[in-house]
Structure formats: C-alpha cells, structure tokens
Design a protein around this motif. Sequence first.
Motif, PDB file in Angstrom:
ATOM      1  N   SER A  99       0.838  -1.198   0.000  1.00  0.00           N
ATOM      2  CA  SER A  99       0.000   0.000   0.000  1.00  0.00           C
ATOM      3  C   SER A  99       0.867   1.239   0.000  1.00  0.00           C
ATOM      4  O   SER A  99       1.868   1.314   0.732  1.00  0.00           O
ATOM      5  CB  SER A  99      -0.913   0.016   1.234  1.00  0.00           C
ATOM      6  OG  SER A  99      -1.548   1.277   1.368  1.00  0.00           O
ATOM      7  N   GLY A 100       0.466   2.227  -0.797  1.00  0.00           N
ATOM      8  CA  GLY A 100       1.169   3.502  -0.772  1.00  0.00           C
ATOM      9  C   GLY A 100       1.134   4.159   0.593  1.00  0.00           C
ATOM     10  O   GLY A 100       2.016   4.958   0.932  1.00  0.00           O
ATOM     11  N   HIS A 101       0.144   3.825   1.393  1.00  0.00           N
ATOM     12  CA  HIS A 101       0.064   4.381   2.751  1.00  0.00           C
ATOM     13  C   HIS A 101       1.318   4.058   3.561  1.00  0.00           C
ATOM     14  O   HIS A 101       1.709   4.826   4.443  1.00  0.00           O
ATOM     15  CB  HIS A 101      -1.156   3.817   3.487  1.00  0.00           C
ATOM     16  CG  HIS A 101      -2.453   4.459   3.145  1.00  0.00           C
ATOM     17  ND1 HIS A 101      -2.910   5.607   3.759  1.00  0.00           N
ATOM     18  CD2 HIS A 101      -3.406   4.109   2.256  1.00  0.00           C
ATOM     19  CE1 HIS A 101      -4.099   5.926   3.272  1.00  0.00           C
ATOM     20  NE2 HIS A 101      -4.424   5.035   2.349  1.00  0.00           N
ATOM     21  N   SER A 102       1.935   2.916   3.277  1.00  0.00           N
ATOM     22  CA  SER A 102       3.104   2.493   4.051  1.00  0.00           C
ATOM     23  C   SER A 102       4.341   3.324   3.735  1.00  0.00           C
ATOM     24  O   SER A 102       5.352   3.215   4.437  1.00  0.00           O
ATOM     25  CB  SER A 102       3.393   1.011   3.800  1.00  0.00           C
ATOM     26  OG  SER A 102       2.278   0.215   4.166  1.00  0.00           O
ATOM     27  N   ARG A 103       4.277   4.164   2.711  1.00  0.00           N
ATOM     28  CA  ARG A 103       5.399   5.048   2.390  1.00  0.00           C
ATOM     29  C   ARG A 103       5.298   6.381   3.138  1.00  0.00           C
ATOM     30  O   ARG A 103       6.217   7.195   3.087  1.00  0.00           O
ATOM     31  CB  ARG A 103       5.455   5.292   0.881  1.00  0.00           C
ATOM     32  CG  ARG A 103       5.660   4.007   0.082  1.00  0.00           C
ATOM     33  CD  ARG A 103       6.036   4.288  -1.367  1.00  0.00           C
ATOM     34  NE  ARG A 103       4.986   4.965  -2.110  1.00  0.00           N
ATOM     35  CZ  ARG A 103       4.105   4.352  -2.905  1.00  0.00           C
ATOM     36  NH1 ARG A 103       4.153   3.032  -3.052  1.00  0.00           N
ATOM     37  NH2 ARG A 103       3.198   5.040  -3.578  1.00  0.00           N
ATOM     38  N   PRO A 202       9.662   7.137  -1.909  1.00  0.00           N
ATOM     39  CA  PRO A 202       8.832   6.480  -2.926  1.00  0.00           C
ATOM     40  C   PRO A 202       8.988   4.972  -3.011  1.00  0.00           C
ATOM     41  O   PRO A 202       8.127   4.300  -3.574  1.00  0.00           O
ATOM     42  CB  PRO A 202       9.291   7.155  -4.228  1.00  0.00           C
ATOM     43  CG  PRO A 202      10.696   7.590  -3.951  1.00  0.00           C
ATOM     44  CD  PRO A 202      10.696   8.005  -2.509  1.00  0.00           C
ATOM     45  N   ASP A 203      10.061   4.439  -2.452  1.00  0.00           N
ATOM     46  CA  ASP A 203      10.328   3.002  -2.580  1.00  0.00           C
ATOM     47  C   ASP A 203      10.421   2.281  -1.241  1.00  0.00           C
ATOM     48  O   ASP A 203      10.846   1.119  -1.192  1.00  0.00           O
ATOM     49  CB  ASP A 203      11.632   2.783  -3.361  1.00  0.00           C
ATOM     50  CG  ASP A 203      11.593   3.427  -4.739  1.00  0.00           C
ATOM     51  OD1 ASP A 203      10.612   3.192  -5.471  1.00  0.00           O
ATOM     52  OD2 ASP A 203      12.538   4.180  -5.070  1.00  0.00           O
ATOM     53  N   THR A 204      10.036   2.948  -0.159  1.00  0.00           N
ATOM     54  CA  THR A 204      10.187   2.372   1.181  1.00  0.00           C
ATOM     55  C   THR A 204       8.824   2.111   1.807  1.00  0.00           C
ATOM     56  O   THR A 204       7.991   3.013   1.891  1.00  0.00           O
ATOM     57  CB  THR A 204      10.989   3.309   2.098  1.00  0.00           C
ATOM     58  OG1 THR A 204      12.242   3.611   1.483  1.00  0.00           O
ATOM     59  CG2 THR A 204      11.236   2.653   3.452  1.00  0.00           C
ATOM     60  N   PHE A 205       8.618   0.864   2.238  1.00  0.00           N
ATOM     61  CA  PHE A 205       7.374   0.489   2.889  1.00  0.00           C
ATOM     62  C   PHE A 205       7.684   0.238   4.370  1.00  0.00           C
ATOM     63  O   PHE A 205       8.247  -0.794   4.727  1.00  0.00           O
ATOM     64  CB  PHE A 205       6.765  -0.748   2.222  1.00  0.00           C
ATOM     65  CG  PHE A 205       6.358  -0.489   0.795  1.00  0.00           C
ATOM     66  CD1 PHE A 205       5.065  -0.091   0.487  1.00  0.00           C
ATOM     67  CD2 PHE A 205       7.281  -0.631  -0.237  1.00  0.00           C
ATOM     68  CE1 PHE A 205       4.693   0.161  -0.829  1.00  0.00           C
ATOM     69  CE2 PHE A 205       6.917  -0.377  -1.554  1.00  0.00           C
ATOM     70  CZ  PHE A 205       5.616   0.024  -1.846  1.00  0.00           C
ATOM     71  N   PHE A 206       7.325   1.199   5.208  1.00  0.00           N
ATOM     72  CA  PHE A 206       7.671   1.144   6.619  1.00  0.00           C
ATOM     73  C   PHE A 206       6.755   0.187   7.384  1.00  0.00           C
ATOM     74  O   PHE A 206       5.644  -0.127   6.950  1.00  0.00           O
ATOM     75  CB  PHE A 206       7.578   2.537   7.229  1.00  0.00           C
ATOM     76  CG  PHE A 206       8.557   3.525   6.658  1.00  0.00           C
ATOM     77  CD1 PHE A 206       9.875   3.549   7.092  1.00  0.00           C
ATOM     78  CD2 PHE A 206       8.171   4.433   5.678  1.00  0.00           C
ATOM     79  CE1 PHE A 206      10.786   4.459   6.569  1.00  0.00           C
ATOM     80  CE2 PHE A 206       9.069   5.346   5.150  1.00  0.00           C
ATOM     81  CZ  PHE A 206      10.374   5.364   5.596  1.00  0.00           C
ATOM     82  N   ASP A 207       7.228  -0.240   8.562  1.00  0.00           N
ATOM     83  CA  ASP A 207       6.430  -1.175   9.359  1.00  0.00           C
ATOM     84  C   ASP A 207       6.442  -0.843  10.853  1.00  0.00           C
ATOM     85  O   ASP A 207       6.114  -1.684  11.671  1.00  0.00           O
ATOM     86  CB  ASP A 207       6.914  -2.619   9.136  1.00  0.00           C
ATOM     87  CG  ASP A 207       5.951  -3.648   9.713  1.00  0.00           C
ATOM     88  OD1 ASP A 207       4.727  -3.418   9.640  1.00  0.00           O
ATOM     89  OD2 ASP A 207       6.415  -4.675  10.270  1.00  0.00           O
ATOM     90  N   PHE A 208       6.817   0.358  11.238  1.00  0.00           N
ATOM     91  CA  PHE A 208       6.728   0.699  12.665  1.00  0.00           C
ATOM     92  C   PHE A 208       5.261   0.930  13.028  1.00  0.00           C
ATOM     93  O   PHE A 208       4.444   1.304  12.177  1.00  0.00           O
ATOM     94  CB  PHE A 208       7.585   1.915  12.993  1.00  0.00           C
ATOM     95  CG  PHE A 208       7.262   3.162  12.209  1.00  0.00           C
ATOM     96  CD1 PHE A 208       6.248   4.024  12.618  1.00  0.00           C
ATOM     97  CD2 PHE A 208       7.969   3.479  11.046  1.00  0.00           C
ATOM     98  CE1 PHE A 208       5.950   5.177  11.911  1.00  0.00           C
ATOM     99  CE2 PHE A 208       7.683   4.621  10.318  1.00  0.00           C
ATOM    100  CZ  PHE A 208       6.662   5.468  10.758  1.00  0.00           C
TER     101      PHE A 208
END
Length: 218
Positions: A99-103, A202-208
């Motif tokens: 999901s773009g939200h994760s960026r 633009p290329d990072t999907f975070f998970d905190f």
Amino acid sequence: MQEMRYTTAHNFVGAPVDGYRQPVCILTRPAANALHEAQRKLLRRGYSLKVYDCYRPQRAVDHFVRWAKDLDDEEMKAEFYPHVAKSRLFADGYIAEKSGHSRGSTVDLTLVRLPAKATRRYVPGERLVPCYAPKDERFPDNSVDMGTGYDCFDTLSHTDDPRIQGIQRANRHLLKGVLGELGFVNLPEEWWHFTYKPEPFPDTFFDFPVARRSVAGH
C-alpha cells in the motif's frame, strides 16, 4: 479532526487492525505541512478536514491480505462491499499486498462542515447499511455527503463516477481541488485517497506501529 477507523472495529475487517496502537495520524513532514496548509484554507471557508487513515504499517496491510483470503469472514460485507464477492477483492484491486500508505505520504480523508457534530461510536453487531445508501440511512458520519461512506468497495467511490452529481460531486471536487493545489494527487478509484507528490520515500514500505512513541522526537 480525525476518526482513525483502523484502531476501531468499524472498518471492512470488523476489528482493530494490526499495528494501529493509537489513533494518531503520522505523515512525512512535507505531506503533513501541505495538509496543514489545506486545513487553513478550508477553515476560512467553514470546513475542516477529517482524516480516516494516514501512514499504514506493512503489518496492517498483511492483516488485510489475511482477512481477504478468509472467504468465510464476511461480517462487514453488508456495509463495505455489498456488491463485490470477497473472492474478487484482489482481482478488482480493493486489496493488495503493498500500500502507498506504508510510504508515509498518503492520507484518507473527507470534509466536515463547521460547526462539527459529534459522531457516535460504532457498536459491533449493529445492523449494517450499505455504504452507498443515502447519507441519512448510512452509519452516521459528521462529514459532508460524498455519495458513499469511507472505504466503500464500489465503483460509486470513483471520484468522477458520472452517477455522482449535485452537491455530492461538488463536495468531492472541493476536496480534490484544495488538496490538488498543494501537491496531493487523488487516486481516481477512491474519492478519499490522496498522495503527496513528490514522495520523500517512494520506494520504502515502513512497518513501525502507529503510535505517538514511534515518532517522538522527530
């Protein structure tokens, strides 16, 4: 103003979503600054923004994927996806593994006419009404009438669907116009979904997790 849906049971999953520990809106600094300016513009016109979701951790997206694969769990179908077979959610693009939200630069939001009325709490197990029903029949939301509720898995949620006319269409275009002037790009399939461009990550999907301590000191 905020109504962070994924910290509650009032969403298409029917339960609080993994990774949403507190009802806070986290965004990258450029997106947050632009959103602040949009709020200032709208306040002068008698409106407030209300956010439903901002940064979304990857673990929440994974929760959505697990839920979508469980075809027996249709607890919230009557409100959020009445016309869509759950087996079609991936193919039709409503659920995806990323999901773009994760960026961190995407936000789901709406408009509220001021002074704002309170929105009552959702009671798990209450009778569900389709998200595209007339506004006075849907779950009460203090937002303006956008033609559908938030997270409505239906083509009526497409921002420029020709069946949406009158004040509903005007409200969608007001939201899109003000945000567009400040760098937010609307997803055509969802009137509520906007991404600030250019994205810092633009290329990072975070998970905190979504929690105040995740961004304390930043």
